[in-house]
Write a protein that holds these residues in place. Structure first.
Motif, PDB file in Angstrom:
ATOM      1  N   GLY A   1     -13.342  16.225  27.955  1.00 30.50           N
ATOM      2  CA  GLY A   1     -13.184  14.802  27.645  1.00 30.50           C
ATOM      3  C   GLY A   1     -13.653  14.404  26.266  1.00 30.50           C
ATOM      4  N   SER A   2     -14.646  15.119  25.709  1.00 35.83           N
ATOM      5  CA  SER A   2     -15.160  14.733  24.391  1.00 35.83           C
ATOM      6  C   SER A   2     -14.095  14.886  23.315  1.00 35.83           C
ATOM      7  CB  SER A   2     -16.392  15.577  24.035  1.00 35.83           C
ATOM      8  OG  SER A   2     -17.465  15.309  24.913  1.00 35.83           O
TER       9      SER A   2
ATOM     10  N   LEU B   1     -12.117  20.280  16.815  1.00 33.32           N
ATOM     11  CA  LEU B   1     -13.244  20.826  17.564  1.00 33.32           C
ATOM     12  C   LEU B   1     -14.346  19.783  17.627  1.00 33.32           C
ATOM     13  CD1 LEU B   1     -12.256  23.468  15.481  1.00 33.32           C
ATOM     14  CD2 LEU B   1     -13.560  24.572  17.304  1.00 33.32           C
ATOM     15  N   THR B   2     -14.869  19.545  18.811  1.00 35.10           N
ATOM     16  CA  THR B   2     -15.915  18.545  19.033  1.00 35.10           C
ATOM     17  C   THR B   2     -17.120  19.214  19.674  1.00 35.10           C
ATOM     18  OG1 THR B   2     -14.225  16.851  19.413  1.00 35.10           O
ATOM     19  CG2 THR B   2     -16.481  16.337  20.109  1.00 35.10           C
ATOM     20  N   GLU B   3     -18.284  19.067  19.034  1.00 39.73           N
ATOM     21  CA  GLU B   3     -19.519  19.640  19.584  1.00 39.73           C
ATOM     22  C   GLU B   3     -20.017  18.743  20.706  1.00 39.73           C
ATOM     23  OE1 GLU B   3     -23.041  21.152  20.611  1.00 39.73           O
ATOM     24  OE2 GLU B   3     -23.116  19.195  19.596  1.00 39.73           O
ATOM     25  N   ARG B   4     -20.321  19.323  21.858  1.00 38.42           N
ATOM     26  CA  ARG B   4     -20.573  18.541  23.061  1.00 38.42           C
ATOM     27  C   ARG B   4     -21.866  17.732  22.994  1.00 38.42           C
ATOM     28  NH1 ARG B   4     -18.302  19.114  27.782  1.00 38.42           N
ATOM     29  NH2 ARG B   4     -20.299  19.043  28.882  1.00 38.42           N
ATOM     30  N   MET B   5     -22.920  18.253  22.403  1.00 39.09           N
ATOM     31  CA  MET B   5     -24.197  17.555  22.401  1.00 39.09           C
ATOM     32  C   MET B   5     -24.253  16.453  21.342  1.00 39.09           C
ATOM     33  SD  MET B   5     -28.092  19.005  21.913  1.00 39.09           S
ATOM     34  CE  MET B   5     -28.060  18.911  20.122  1.00 39.09           C
ATOM     35  N   SER B   6     -23.849  16.769  20.112  1.00 43.68           N
ATOM     36  CA  SER B   6     -23.967  15.829  18.991  1.00 43.68           C
ATOM     37  C   SER B   6     -22.694  15.031  18.725  1.00 43.68           C
ATOM     38  CB  SER B   6     -24.336  16.585  17.720  1.00 43.68           C
ATOM     39  OG  SER B   6     -23.267  17.432  17.320  1.00 43.68           O
TER      40      SER B   6
ATOM     41  N   HIS C   1     -22.079  24.209  21.533  1.00 44.95           N
ATOM     42  CA  HIS C   1     -21.020  24.367  22.530  1.00 44.95           C
ATOM     43  C   HIS C   1     -19.932  23.326  22.232  1.00 44.95           C
ATOM     44  CE1 HIS C   1     -23.537  27.176  24.683  1.00 44.95           C
ATOM     45  NE2 HIS C   1     -24.529  26.313  24.567  1.00 44.95           N
ATOM     46  N   TRP C   2     -18.716  23.806  21.968  1.00 39.92           N
ATOM     47  CA  TRP C   2     -17.640  22.987  21.435  1.00 39.92           C
ATOM     48  C   TRP C   2     -16.478  22.872  22.408  1.00 39.92           C
ATOM     49  CZ3 TRP C   2     -17.862  21.197  16.148  1.00 39.92           C
ATOM     50  CH2 TRP C   2     -18.995  21.625  15.456  1.00 39.92           C
ATOM     51  N   GLU C   3     -15.664  21.847  22.191  1.00 41.70           N
ATOM     52  CA  GLU C   3     -14.384  21.709  22.872  1.00 41.70           C
ATOM     53  C   GLU C   3     -13.289  21.741  21.810  1.00 41.70           C
ATOM     54  OE1 GLU C   3     -14.514  18.129  25.144  1.00 41.70           O
ATOM     55  OE2 GLU C   3     -16.250  18.751  26.325  1.00 41.70           O
ATOM     56  N   MET C   4     -12.149  22.339  22.129  1.00 39.49           N
ATOM     57  CA  MET C   4     -11.094  22.559  21.135  1.00 39.49           C
ATOM     58  C   MET C   4      -9.746  22.080  21.664  1.00 39.49           C
ATOM     59  SD  MET C   4     -10.250  26.093  19.051  1.00 39.49           S
ATOM     60  CE  MET C   4      -9.967  27.082  20.530  1.00 39.49           C
ATOM     61  N   ASP C   5      -8.938  21.534  20.747  1.00 41.33           N
ATOM     62  CA  ASP C   5      -7.612  21.027  21.124  1.00 41.33           C
ATOM     63  C   ASP C   5      -6.746  20.938  19.876  1.00 41.33           C
ATOM     64  OD1 ASP C   5      -5.660  20.150  22.810  1.00 41.33           O
ATOM     65  OD2 ASP C   5      -6.473  18.152  23.128  1.00 41.33           O
ATOM     66  N   LEU C   6      -5.493  20.545  20.064  1.00 49.10           N
ATOM     67  CA  LEU C   6      -4.567  20.319  18.962  1.00 49.10           C
ATOM     68  C   LEU C   6      -4.035  18.895  19.016  1.00 49.10           C
ATOM     69  CD1 LEU C   6      -2.254  23.480  18.710  1.00 49.10           C
ATOM     70  CD2 LEU C   6      -4.158  22.882  17.230  1.00 49.10           C
ATOM     71  N   VAL C   7      -3.851  18.287  17.851  1.00 48.01           N
ATOM     72  CA  VAL C   7      -3.134  17.019  17.720  1.00 48.01           C
ATOM     73  C   VAL C   7      -1.824  17.356  17.026  1.00 48.01           C
ATOM     74  CG1 VAL C   7      -3.143  14.693  16.760  1.00 48.01           C
ATOM     75  CG2 VAL C   7      -5.283  15.722  17.543  1.00 48.01           C
ATOM     76  N   VAL C   8      -0.725  17.152  17.723  1.00 48.80           N
ATOM     77  CA  VAL C   8       0.562  17.631  17.220  1.00 48.80           C
ATOM     78  C   VAL C   8       1.234  16.592  16.339  1.00 48.80           C
ATOM     79  CG1 VAL C   8       0.885  19.148  19.202  1.00 48.80           C
ATOM     80  CG2 VAL C   8       1.794  16.818  19.274  1.00 48.80           C
TER      81      VAL C   8
END
Length: 331
Positions: free
Chosen positions: A280-281, A199-204, A180-187
């Motif tokens: 937040g991750s 993309l950051t995996e929530r558990m690891s 389960h991942w979180e996704m965003d952009l760095v502009v």
């Protein structure tokens, strides 16, 4: 300037006294009050013999020696003592390897150093400039009290027809399962068009960083398509993605559709508007990325190899939340 003069300031004081400058002039030059100058003159005074007569003079070296001696009587001795190997190791981990103080101490525990200090003590030593090179400028950030969030403020769902984080299963929130991942952009800054898809995996806390030529929704979707084609067991590794309401993530129907087979490739949940803490991750990881690529960086001028090096560093960086394992070890 602080309460006590530095060695360099004592040398300046001695030079100005030899030039017969008045105390008021010296105080202005050093940026202190006249009483501080008088106190320092008294501290470094000695009787100089000119052969036929004696005269009181000021010595910067004598003032520094007396100051250093007086400081030895204050407080407990440093726990770090004369363990130069330990100090050099901590400096290298924080300055060169970009570890936090807590991570540097965790890494040091793997070696037979005689010195053992806690994180708060290390922060205190850094603040007091105990180390030769290590200072507050090498720390990612100093703790700041955050303003209390307005809990009564109603959070808005920008796109009611899209899956909201409100319906995301509780098991994802508890980080019980990998995938389960979180996704965003760095502009980019400096007029650049390129962006970093993160993309950051929530558990690891495993991290994926992809450089994209622009921030269009189609470009993001194509990047996900390439990941699906190249990643064995994609559906097990990517079960869901939590993201924000940016226009680049709004092609929901196309984004969830598999490019290799019929059906949905993963679930997507959208945060409330202006609620970055709900992912937040990835937000914390973006701040880590900014350590290497500060705001204003033009990503048009950053190579994919540089981006990959930052990704590899983040995945090998030990985390307190993972019991000092790295994301690669925890995945």
């Amino acid at each position: 300037m602080g309460h006590y003069m530095t060695k360099e300031e004592r040398i300046i004081l001695q030079t100005l006294l030899d030039e017969k400058r008045p105390v008021s002039y010296i105080a202005r030059k050093l940026g202190c009050c006249r009483q501080t100058v008088y106190n320092e003159i008294h501290r470094g005074e000695y009787l100089h013999n000119y052969g036929y007569y004696d005269k009181l003079r000021y010595s910067a070296e004598r003032g520094q020696q007396k100051h250093d001696y007086n400081q030895t009587a204050k407080g407990r001795p440093l726990k770090i003592g004369s363990d130069h190997a330990f100090a050099a190791y901590i400096e290298h981990k924080i300055i060169v390897d970009r570890y936090s103080p807590a991570a540097a101490l965790a890494a040091a525990r793997k070696y037979p150093f005689a010195t053992r200090i806690c994180v708060s003590t290390l922060y205190s030593y850094i603040d007091k400039k105990v180390f030769y090179q290590l200072g507050n400028r090498h720390l990612w950030e100093k703790w700041k009290k955050k303003p209390k969030k307005d809990e009564d403020k109603e959070r808005r769902v920008a796109h009611a027809k899209l899956p909201s984080i409100e319906i995301r299963p509780e098991s994802i929130a508890r980080r019980e399962e990998y995938g389960h991942w979180e996704m965003d952009l760095v502009v980019s800054g400096g007029g650049g068009r390129s962006v970093l898809l993160t993309l950051t995996e929530r558990m690891s806390r495993q991290e994926i960083i992809i450089k994209l030529p622009d921030r269009r929704a189609e470009t993001v979707r194509r990047a996900i398509d390439r990941m699906e084609r190249k990643t064995p067991g994609f559906r097990q590794k990517f079960r869901s993605i939590t993201t924000d309401n940016g226009s680049e993530f709004m092609e929901y129907d196309k984004l969830v559709k598999s490019c290799r087979r019929k059906g949905v490739r993963f679930a997507i949940y959208y945060c409330h508007s202006y609620s970055a803490w709900e992912k937040g991750s990835v937000e914390n990881h973006n701040r880590m990325i900014r350590r290497f690529f500060p705001k204003g960086t033009n990503f048009d001028e950053v190579s994919p190899a540089d981006v990959r090096r930052v990704q590899d560093w983040m995945n090998s960086y030990p985390r307190r939340v993972l019991n000092w394992k790295s994301p690669d070890q925890a995945a």
